[in-house]
Design a protein around this motif. Sequence first.
Motif, PDB file in Angstrom:
ATOM      1  N   ALA A 125      24.091  -2.827 -32.281  1.00 31.99           N
ATOM      2  CA  ALA A 125      24.903  -2.016 -31.375  1.00 31.99           C
ATOM      3  C   ALA A 125      24.037  -1.265 -30.364  1.00 31.99           C
ATOM      4  CB  ALA A 125      25.756  -1.025 -32.177  1.00 31.99           C
ATOM      5  N   GLU A 126      22.770  -1.079 -30.695  1.00 33.04           N
ATOM      6  CA  GLU A 126      21.864  -0.392 -29.778  1.00 33.04           C
ATOM      7  C   GLU A 126      21.435  -1.293 -28.615  1.00 33.04           C
ATOM      8  OE1 GLU A 126      17.569   1.953 -29.977  1.00 33.04           O
ATOM      9  OE2 GLU A 126      18.627   1.490 -31.839  1.00 33.04           O
ATOM     10  N   PHE A 127      21.286  -2.595 -28.867  1.00 32.54           N
ATOM     11  CA  PHE A 127      20.779  -3.461 -27.798  1.00 32.54           C
ATOM     12  C   PHE A 127      21.852  -4.138 -26.964  1.00 32.54           C
ATOM     13  CE2 PHE A 127      20.460  -6.721 -31.263  1.00 32.54           C
ATOM     14  CZ  PHE A 127      21.087  -7.797 -30.652  1.00 32.54           C
ATOM     15  N   THR A 128      23.110  -4.177 -27.423  1.00 32.79           N
ATOM     16  CA  THR A 128      24.170  -4.789 -26.623  1.00 32.79           C
ATOM     17  C   THR A 128      25.478  -4.032 -26.796  1.00 32.79           C
ATOM     18  OG1 THR A 128      25.393  -6.831 -26.133  1.00 32.79           O
ATOM     19  CG2 THR A 128      24.787  -6.467 -28.433  1.00 32.79           C
ATOM     20  N   ASP A 129      26.297  -4.075 -25.756  1.00 31.56           N
ATOM     21  CA  ASP A 129      27.630  -3.469 -25.827  1.00 31.56           C
ATOM     22  C   ASP A 129      28.635  -4.416 -26.482  1.00 31.56           C
ATOM     23  OD1 ASP A 129      27.081  -0.971 -24.693  1.00 31.56           O
ATOM     24  OD2 ASP A 129      27.277  -1.763 -22.653  1.00 31.56           O
ATOM     25  N   GLU A 130      28.200  -5.637 -26.800  1.00 29.97           N
ATOM     26  CA  GLU A 130      29.101  -6.639 -27.371  1.00 29.97           C
ATOM     27  C   GLU A 130      28.574  -7.197 -28.698  1.00 29.97           C
ATOM     28  OE1 GLU A 130      30.984  -8.911 -23.699  1.00 29.97           O
ATOM     29  OE2 GLU A 130      28.806  -9.118 -23.744  1.00 29.97           O
ATOM     30  N   PRO A 131      28.251  -6.350 -29.660  1.00 30.65           N
ATOM     31  CA  PRO A 131      27.663  -6.873 -30.904  1.00 30.65           C
ATOM     32  C   PRO A 131      28.593  -7.822 -31.659  1.00 30.65           C
ATOM     33  CG  PRO A 131      28.268  -4.568 -31.169  1.00 30.65           C
ATOM     34  CD  PRO A 131      28.425  -4.899 -29.715  1.00 30.65           C
ATOM     35  N   GLU A 132      29.889  -7.683 -31.460  1.00 26.74           N
ATOM     36  CA  GLU A 132      30.829  -8.569 -32.154  1.00 26.74           C
ATOM     37  C   GLU A 132      30.697 -10.023 -31.708  1.00 26.74           C
ATOM     38  OE1 GLU A 132      32.667  -7.416 -28.354  1.00 26.74           O
ATOM     39  OE2 GLU A 132      31.705  -6.225 -29.902  1.00 26.74           O
ATOM     40  N   ARG A 133      30.065 -10.268 -30.561  1.00 33.38           N
ATOM     41  CA  ARG A 133      29.865 -11.630 -30.063  1.00 33.38           C
ATOM     42  C   ARG A 133      28.590 -12.275 -30.601  1.00 33.38           C
ATOM     43  NH1 ARG A 133      30.391 -12.082 -23.763  1.00 33.38           N
ATOM     44  NH2 ARG A 133      30.255 -14.275 -24.329  1.00 33.38           N
ATOM     45  N   LEU A 134      27.763 -11.513 -31.308  1.00 35.05           N
ATOM     46  CA  LEU A 134      26.522 -12.053 -31.851  1.00 35.05           C
ATOM     47  C   LEU A 134      26.821 -13.087 -32.935  1.00 35.05           C
ATOM     48  CD1 LEU A 134      24.545  -8.723 -32.128  1.00 35.05           C
ATOM     49  CD2 LEU A 134      24.029 -10.623 -30.572  1.00 35.05           C
ATOM     50  N   LEU A 135      26.015 -14.128 -32.985  1.00 33.49           N
ATOM     51  CA  LEU A 135      26.183 -15.182 -33.972  1.00 33.49           C
ATOM     52  C   LEU A 135      26.173 -14.620 -35.385  1.00 33.49           C
ATOM     53  CD1 LEU A 135      26.415 -18.220 -34.485  1.00 33.49           C
ATOM     54  CD2 LEU A 135      23.925 -18.330 -34.458  1.00 33.49           C
ATOM     55  N   THR A 136      25.311 -13.656 -35.656  1.00 35.96           N
ATOM     56  CA  THR A 136      25.239 -13.089 -37.005  1.00 35.96           C
ATOM     57  C   THR A 136      26.532 -12.365 -37.382  1.00 35.96           C
ATOM     58  OG1 THR A 136      24.051 -11.210 -36.045  1.00 35.96           O
ATOM     59  CG2 THR A 136      22.745 -12.869 -37.193  1.00 35.96           C
ATOM     60  N   ARG A 137      27.174 -11.722 -36.433  1.00 35.13           N
ATOM     61  CA  ARG A 137      28.442 -11.041 -36.719  1.00 35.13           C
ATOM     62  C   ARG A 137      29.542 -12.067 -36.993  1.00 35.13           C
ATOM     63  NH1 ARG A 137      28.878  -5.470 -34.983  1.00 35.13           N
ATOM     64  NH2 ARG A 137      26.775  -4.653 -35.253  1.00 35.13           N
ATOM     65  N   LYS A 138      29.552 -13.147 -36.212  1.00 31.21           N
ATOM     66  CA  LYS A 138      30.555 -14.199 -36.417  1.00 31.21           C
ATOM     67  C   LYS A 138      30.357 -14.873 -37.769  1.00 31.21           C
ATOM     68  CE  LYS A 138      31.160 -15.143 -31.519  1.00 31.21           C
ATOM     69  NZ  LYS A 138      30.940 -16.106 -30.434  1.00 31.21           N
ATOM     70  N   GLU A 139      29.093 -15.132 -38.127  1.00 28.56           N
ATOM     71  CA  GLU A 139      28.801 -15.751 -39.421  1.00 28.56           C
ATOM     72  C   GLU A 139      29.233 -14.838 -40.562  1.00 28.56           C
ATOM     73  OE1 GLU A 139      24.615 -16.388 -39.105  1.00 28.56           O
ATOM     74  OE2 GLU A 139      24.861 -18.355 -38.162  1.00 28.56           O
ATOM     75  N   LYS A 140      28.956 -13.540 -40.445  1.00 27.81           N
ATOM     76  CA  LYS A 140      29.323 -12.582 -41.481  1.00 27.81           C
ATOM     77  C   LYS A 140      30.842 -12.535 -41.650  1.00 27.81           C
ATOM     78  CE  LYS A 140      28.649  -7.798 -42.885  1.00 27.81           C
ATOM     79  NZ  LYS A 140      28.050  -6.512 -42.548  1.00 27.81           N
ATOM     80  N   LYS A 141      31.563 -12.531 -40.522  1.00 32.23           N
ATOM     81  CA  LYS A 141      33.023 -12.494 -40.576  1.00 32.23           C
ATOM     82  C   LYS A 141      33.571 -13.745 -41.265  1.00 32.23           C
ATOM     83  CE  LYS A 141      37.009 -11.668 -37.638  1.00 32.23           C
ATOM     84  NZ  LYS A 141      37.494 -11.427 -36.284  1.00 32.23           N
ATOM     85  N   CYS A 142      32.999 -14.918 -40.940  1.00 34.93           N
ATOM     86  CA  CYS A 142      33.432 -16.170 -41.569  1.00 34.93           C
ATOM     87  C   CYS A 142      33.153 -16.150 -43.065  1.00 34.93           C
ATOM     88  CB  CYS A 142      32.738 -17.364 -40.929  1.00 34.93           C
ATOM     89  SG  CYS A 142      33.355 -17.759 -39.285  1.00 34.93           S
TER      90      CYS A 142
END
Length: 150
Positions: A125-142
């Motif tokens: 969240a510190e380096f981007t305003d769109e952390p939900e679009r990060l591959l790691t966030r998508k993988e975690k959600k899946c």
Amino acid sequence: MTSIEPMGPVTPAVNEYFETLCEEVAKYPAPPQVRTEHHLHAGVYTRTLYVPAGCVAVGLKLKIETQLICAGHFQITDGTTTREFKGYHVLEGLAGRRAAAYAITDSAFSMCFPTKAKTVEEAEAEFTDEPERLLTRKEKKCQEQLSLEL
């Protein structure tokens, strides 16, 4: 290695180019696994992407300055200039930058920055305003959804 200028902030038009590139990359079958590794140590966050040969990785817009340590044979673009690199390189990036890389051979890209974050999620969240679009966030959600379904 010859010194190059830091990757600078993207314009709205260049950012739109990257969004279009994201849409194009998403049209193809899932590539071999791109793996992400995180390290939080001594006030530094390092995020490494291991990108298999033949794959494209498109980054998000970064809101802070970072260093990008790259190894392999790859092309990298800031949306206006594309350069080819072989070997090990340390690139500097200014706040507002965005980049995409094409791995000609298996390559690794480590983004580093100083932080007071205590978790990977805080650092993201510190380096981007769109952390939900990060591959790691998508993988975690899946993974969370899969565990709920089981």
